[in-house]
Design a protein around this motif. Structure first.
Motif, mmCIF file in Angstrom:
data_model
loop_
_atom_site.group_PDB
_atom_site.id
_atom_site.type_symbol
_atom_site.label_atom_id
_atom_site.label_comp_id
_atom_site.label_asym_id
_atom_site.label_seq_id
_atom_site.Cartn_x
_atom_site.Cartn_y
_atom_site.Cartn_z
ATOM 1 N N ARG A 116 38.663 5.019 1.674
ATOM 2 C CA ARG A 116 38.064 3.790 2.202
ATOM 3 C C ARG A 116 37.036 3.216 1.212
ATOM 4 N N HIS A 117 36.260 4.082 0.597
ATOM 5 C CA HIS A 117 35.277 3.614 -0.374
ATOM 6 C C HIS A 117 35.964 3.007 -1.596
ATOM 7 N N LEU A 118 37.020 3.642 -2.069
ATOM 8 C CA LEU A 118 37.738 3.095 -3.217
ATOM 9 C C LEU A 118 38.344 1.735 -2.890
ATOM 10 N N ALA A 119 38.887 1.600 -1.700
ATOM 11 C CA ALA A 119 39.446 0.314 -1.293
ATOM 12 C C ALA A 119 38.365 -0.762 -1.285
ATOM 13 N N ARG A 143 38.509 -5.958 -11.561
ATOM 14 C CA ARG A 143 38.731 -5.367 -12.879
ATOM 15 C C ARG A 143 39.030 -3.876 -12.795
ATOM 16 N N LEU A 144 38.606 -3.246 -11.732
ATOM 17 C CA LEU A 144 38.724 -1.797 -11.619
ATOM 18 C C LEU A 144 40.113 -1.350 -11.176
ATOM 19 N N ALA A 145 40.974 -2.295 -10.788
ATOM 20 C CA ALA A 145 42.320 -1.935 -10.330
ATOM 21 C C ALA A 145 43.097 -1.244 -11.445
ATOM 22 N N ALA A 146 43.036 -1.776 -12.657
ATOM 23 C CA ALA A 146 43.757 -1.174 -13.782
ATOM 24 C C ALA A 146 43.176 0.192 -14.132
ATOM 25 N N ILE A 147 41.871 0.332 -14.002
ATOM 26 C CA ILE A 147 41.214 1.607 -14.284
ATOM 27 C C ILE A 147 41.644 2.652 -13.261
ATOM 28 N N ALA A 148 41.714 2.253 -11.998
ATOM 29 C CA ALA A 148 42.153 3.176 -10.947
ATOM 30 C C ALA A 148 43.600 3.590 -11.152
ATOM 31 N N GLU A 149 44.432 2.654 -11.587
ATOM 32 C CA GLU A 149 45.844 2.978 -11.835
ATOM 33 C C GLU A 149 45.962 3.987 -12.977
ATOM 34 N N ALA A 195 26.400 -1.401 -12.484
ATOM 35 C CA ALA A 195 26.845 -0.691 -11.284
ATOM 36 C C ALA A 195 26.347 -1.323 -9.994
ATOM 37 N N MET A 196 25.300 -2.130 -10.072
ATOM 38 C CA MET A 196 24.802 -2.775 -8.860
ATOM 39 C C MET A 196 25.882 -3.617 -8.204
ATOM 40 N N ALA A 197 26.816 -4.138 -9.007
ATOM 41 C CA ALA A 197 27.895 -4.945 -8.442
ATOM 42 C C ALA A 197 28.828 -4.111 -7.582
ATOM 43 N N TRP A 198 28.783 -2.784 -7.714
ATOM 44 C CA TRP A 198 29.684 -1.890 -6.985
ATOM 45 C C TRP A 198 29.048 -1.311 -5.731
ATOM 46 N N LEU A 239 32.897 8.513 -9.414
ATOM 47 C CA LEU A 239 34.050 9.422 -9.398
ATOM 48 C C LEU A 239 35.232 8.808 -10.138
ATOM 49 N N LEU A 240 35.457 7.526 -9.927
ATOM 50 C CA LEU A 240 36.570 6.839 -10.581
ATOM 51 C C LEU A 240 36.403 6.869 -12.097
ATOM 52 N N PHE A 241 35.222 6.546 -12.569
ATOM 53 C CA PHE A 241 35.029 6.500 -14.019
ATOM 54 C C PHE A 241 34.993 7.900 -14.642
ATOM 55 N N TRP A 242 34.544 8.904 -13.938
ATOM 56 C CA TRP A 242 34.660 10.276 -14.459
ATOM 57 C C TRP A 242 36.131 10.659 -14.624
#
Length: 214
Positions: A13-16, A24-30, A185-188, A197-200
């Protein structure tokens, strides 16, 4: 406060929510692929374990923690203070970490810090409260809040791997400073834990790719 990030379902739920906030983070998550939340025990023992692991490899921290945790009373503030320094140091704790855990134990027993109450504070206030304990800095406080309490909105901007991963993932000219990364990161917010977690995970993906040097 937004839902705690302490389960696979909560992470999803948090990732969604994070991806809705920043496309922009969609490609990073993929590229990163799926990953689980990280969970550890809260309270004195959990924070002591985070302190133990500072600036150590996972294997070294695990070995030292195993020896430390086996000491009688080590995982209780009063029990810890009854141990001799030589006994604690023999488990592998440095002198500095031994003093930091002692300061934590003393603060808890004196009622100067309530870890349950701290976990319910907004991220910046929670980090500041823990950082008042001598020897505990922002990174230690942030890692404890993330992994031991499931705080949803913490982002360890001083973490080198996160700085490198965000720079690569967002196409920045260079590695951002802690201050610059915190601003990014404030935008997130309120999903900064999920973003970390995603960026790690993205960082691990980059390091495993042939030809990518970080």
């Amino acid at each position: 406060m937004t839902e705690r990030l302490d389960s696979d379902a909560a992470l999803a739920r948090h990732l969604a929510g994070l991806l809705r906030r920043d496309r922009r983070l969609a490609a990073i998550a993929e590229a990163a692929g799926p990953f689980p939340p990280r969970k550890a025990a809260p309270g004195f023992a959990g924070l002591a374990q985070v302190i133990c692991g500072q600036q150590l490899s996972v294997a070294s921290a695990s070995a030292i923690w195993g020896r430390f945790a086996a000491l009688p009373g080590a995982l209780d503030p009063a029990g810890y203070l009854r141990l001799g320094e030589a006994e604690i140091r023999a488990s592998g704790f440095s002198a500095g970490k031994t003093r930091t855990v002692a300061a934590l134990a003393e603060a808890l027993l004196a009622g100067e810090v309530d870890l349950d109450a701290v976990a319910a504070l907004p991220a910046e206030e929670a980090v500041a409260a823990l950082s008042r304990i001598k020897g505990i800095g922002p990174w230690t406080a942030e890692i404890y809040l993330m992994f031991c309490t499931g705080h949803p909105d913490v982002f360890p901007a001083g973490d080198l791997a996160l700085q490198k991963a965000v720079a690569h993932g967002l196409g920045l000219d260079g590695r951002p400073s802690s201050r610059d990364l915190m601003a990014i990161a404030m935008a997130w917010s309120p999903h900064r834990h999920a973003a970390a977690l995603l960026f790690w995970r993205y960082y691990a993906h980059l390091r495993n790719r042939e030809g990518i040097a970080l």
